[in-house]
Design a protein around this motif. Structure first.
Motif, mmCIF file in Angstrom:
data_model
loop_
_atom_site.group_PDB
_atom_site.id
_atom_site.type_symbol
_atom_site.label_atom_id
_atom_site.label_comp_id
_atom_site.label_asym_id
_atom_site.label_seq_id
_atom_site.Cartn_x
_atom_site.Cartn_y
_atom_site.Cartn_z
ATOM 1 N N ILE A 126 -9.737 0.803 -0.575
ATOM 2 C CA ILE A 126 -9.122 1.788 -1.827
ATOM 3 C C ILE A 126 -10.588 1.600 -2.441
ATOM 4 C CG2 ILE A 126 -8.041 0.891 -3.554
ATOM 5 C CD1 ILE A 126 -6.899 3.518 -2.984
ATOM 6 N N GLU A 183 -5.907 -4.420 1.506
ATOM 7 C CA GLU A 183 -5.401 -2.732 0.990
ATOM 8 C C GLU A 183 -6.142 -2.337 -0.372
ATOM 9 O OE1 GLU A 183 -3.107 -5.211 -1.660
ATOM 10 O OE2 GLU A 183 -4.146 -4.606 0.111
ATOM 11 N N ASP A 184 -6.381 -3.520 -1.051
ATOM 12 C CA ASP A 184 -7.241 -3.282 -2.518
ATOM 13 C C ASP A 184 -7.987 -2.942 -2.335
ATOM 14 O OD1 ASP A 184 -7.590 -5.761 -1.707
ATOM 15 O OD2 ASP A 184 -6.198 -6.215 -3.758
ATOM 16 N N THR A 194 -6.172 -5.520 -7.343
ATOM 17 C CA THR A 194 -4.706 -4.423 -7.587
ATOM 18 C C THR A 194 -3.973 -5.086 -8.500
ATOM 19 O OG1 THR A 194 -5.432 -3.609 -5.685
ATOM 20 C CG2 THR A 194 -3.960 -2.662 -6.808
ATOM 21 N N PHE A 223 -3.490 4.816 -1.021
ATOM 22 C CA PHE A 223 -4.213 3.563 -0.081
ATOM 23 C C PHE A 223 -3.937 4.288 0.933
ATOM 24 C CE2 PHE A 223 -3.187 2.833 -4.808
ATOM 25 C CZ PHE A 223 -4.072 1.002 -4.391
ATOM 26 N N ARG A 269 2.269 1.427 -3.250
ATOM 27 C CA ARG A 269 2.102 2.148 -4.649
ATOM 28 C C ARG A 269 1.883 3.589 -4.633
ATOM 29 N NH1 ARG A 269 -1.257 -2.824 -3.488
ATOM 30 N NH2 ARG A 269 -0.836 -4.700 -4.863
ATOM 31 N N ASN A 270 1.643 3.764 -2.671
ATOM 32 C CA ASN A 270 1.436 5.818 -2.894
ATOM 33 C C ASN A 270 2.779 6.543 -3.672
ATOM 34 O OD1 ASN A 270 -1.175 5.457 -1.432
ATOM 35 N ND2 ASN A 270 -0.384 5.220 0.616
ATOM 36 N N ALA A 288 0.758 -1.266 0.111
ATOM 37 C CA ALA A 288 -0.214 0.055 0.737
ATOM 38 C C ALA A 288 0.900 1.326 0.191
ATOM 39 C CB ALA A 288 -1.006 0.034 1.068
#
Length: 496
Positions: A174, A170-171, A144, A160, A69-70, A66
């Motif tokens: 969001i 986490e997918d 994701t 995320f 990805r941010n 997460a």
């Protein structure tokens, strides 16, 4: 043709990463504007990446997919951001179909486009219990491993949630926040192949840590969160009953209540047998797997309950979204205030400033400076001198993700000078976070007012020049607080 899209790939250095990049490089269709690989290993090593794609490598400090990805999407400047896991293999036409998927999404005004996953198995026979876990990805919602979101929507929801440290939930989190905000996520036509994850008999025990993430989902979205992400009821009630029966039997035996102990033991055995049989029927139905399932079925219920209890405690305040960015006043907050400071040799950090900022950086929070510098408008500081002073601040305190500086005088009527919210809004936009997820730390009522007017939070760190009424106002406001030092203010931020 270049896609108005960035591909973000979190990685832990697996060999499959190069296979993925090679497939993209050789694939048919328009090139992405950029490919960002985010190395999420705690101690990153050099990545040797071959091919002609425009690849940029960033690091995220080993904080989980997460957070990785941010880091990736915030470095993108395209309309769309497409996330791929480092172990998927896109088809030869994936890029061309992605272009069609995103064009269709734009035409329909949707916020996201989910790719389709194929999960091929090696070997014949029925899949094992552990293989079933990966095979379910082919029909799962909002995965994701191949998901594209519009960049403006990621900014709107804050990206995320880095409180999910594993590749789990986490997918769903969001996507649920995006759809709750009124947006739609479509399913596209592009396809990737997702390998069946290797597993041992301990795998089913390790994945029970996901119950901590389930606790966070319940805290954020309420008891019906499973139905909202398209899942059925979980096994936790049954695991709780199984664990309670085992504990009850042991306690009764210890207190010599043998009849009660026997009844509880029978209940535990029946629940464990039901769980074992359910897993065995759904698996390969081989003798070798039966032994593994029997052992793990006895261990899973107490592990699941223990992780869930730990998660409930860990996320007991999770109804409030944590801050994503900390904005800081410069003078008398980060450095001692020298009136219209125009000499970098006069930069003196406030006590504990570097360590406090590094703690925020280590937690993945974005940092920005928001500072009034009317000395430029008054002719007391040149822009060059201001740049030299700010460069010295960076040299002593480390880098910041954004600098917002107001050069106007008090009577210029600008929208940026604090207490106006202009610099706070500009910093939030530059960082790619909602203003509501920002905390401003400063030493005046103007700092507090700027943050609150923008919709954020504020922490006042008073000095001898802070007025008493400013302190009282900060203490009485529900979105503001008062701290004695910068270190204490950072403690407050990290506790939320």
């Amino acid at each position: 043709m270049t896609l108005d899209a960035t591909i973000v790939i979190p990685t832990i250095g697996r060999e499959s990463l190069q296979r993925l990049l090679t497939a993209l490089d050789r694939g048919e269709g328009p090139r992405p504007a950029q490919v960002i690989v985010v190395d999420d290993r705690p101690a990153p090593q050099a990545l040797t990446l071959n091919g002609d794609l425009p690849v940029k490598v960033l690091e995220s400090g080993g904080r989980g997919p997460a957070a990785a990805r941010n880091v990736g999407w915030r470095a993108a400047d395209t309309r769309w951001v497409c996330f791929l896991d480092d172990d998927v293999l896109p088809t030869a036409t994936w890029l061309s179909v992605l272009a069609a998927d995103l064009a269709a999404a734009d035409a329909a005004g949707v916020a996201g486009s989910q790719g389709r996953l194929d999960v091929p198995r090696e070997g014949a026979g029925r899949p094992t219990d552990d293989e079933q876990r990966t095979l379910r990805l082919a029909t799962a919602r909002w995965i994701t491993a191949d998901m594209a979101y519009r960049g403006d929507v990621l900014v709107e929801v804050g990206g995320f949630d880095a409180r999910f440290p594993r590749a789990y939930r986490e997918d769903s989190d969001i996507a649920l926040r995006i759809t709750t905000a009124g947006h739609t996520i479509a399913v596209g036509d592009r396809r990737c192949e997702h390998p069946v994850a290797p597993a041992t008999w301990r795998t089913s025990l390790r994945v029970q840590a996901g119950n901590r993430d389930n606790a966070l989902m319940r805290r954020k979205f309420g008891p019906d969160w499973r139905a909202r992400i398209g899942e059925g009821d979980g096994r936790l009630p049954a695991h709780t009953a199984t664990t309670a029966a085992a504990v009850g039997s042991l306690l009764a035996l210890a207190t010599r209540r043998h009849r009660v102990a026997a009844v509880a033991a029978v209940a535990w055995a029946a629940l464990t047998a039901e769980f074992t049989l359910r897993r065995y029927r759904g698996g390969s139905r081989t003798a070798a797997e039966l032994g593994r399932i029997i052992v793990s079925s006895m261990l899973i219920p107490p592990l699941a309950v223990a992780h869930r209890v730990a998660g409930e405690w860990q996320h007991r305040h999770a109804e409030t979204d944590p801050p994503l960015a900390v904005l800081l006043d410069r003078d008398d907050t980060l450095i001692e205030d020298g009136p219209y400071l125009n000499d970098p040799r006069g930069v003196v950090p406030m006590p504990g400033a570097r360590r406090a900022l590094d703690r925020l950086r280590d937690r993945g929070l974005l940092l920005a400076v928001v500072t009034n510098q009317s000395g430029v408008a008054r002719g007391l500081i040149t822009p060059e001198q201001l740049g030299e002073v700010n460069a010295e601040v960076v040299g002593q305190l480390g880098t910041f993700d954004s600098w917002q500086v107001c050069l106007h005088a008090e009577d210029d009527g600008c929208a940026c000078r604090k207490p106006a919210p202009g610099m706070v809004l500009a910093a939030a936009a530059a960082l790619g976070v909602p203003p509501q997820r920002c905390v401003l730390i400063g030493d005046t009522g103007g700092d507090v007012q700027a943050a609150l007017t923008a919709g954020g939070r504020a922490i006042l760190v008073p000095t001898d020049r802070t007025r008493v009424e400013e302190i009282s106002a900060a203490r009485s406001h529900p979105c503001a607080d008062v701290a004695p030092t910068l270190t204490a203010a950072v403690d407050m931020v990290l506790r939320t």
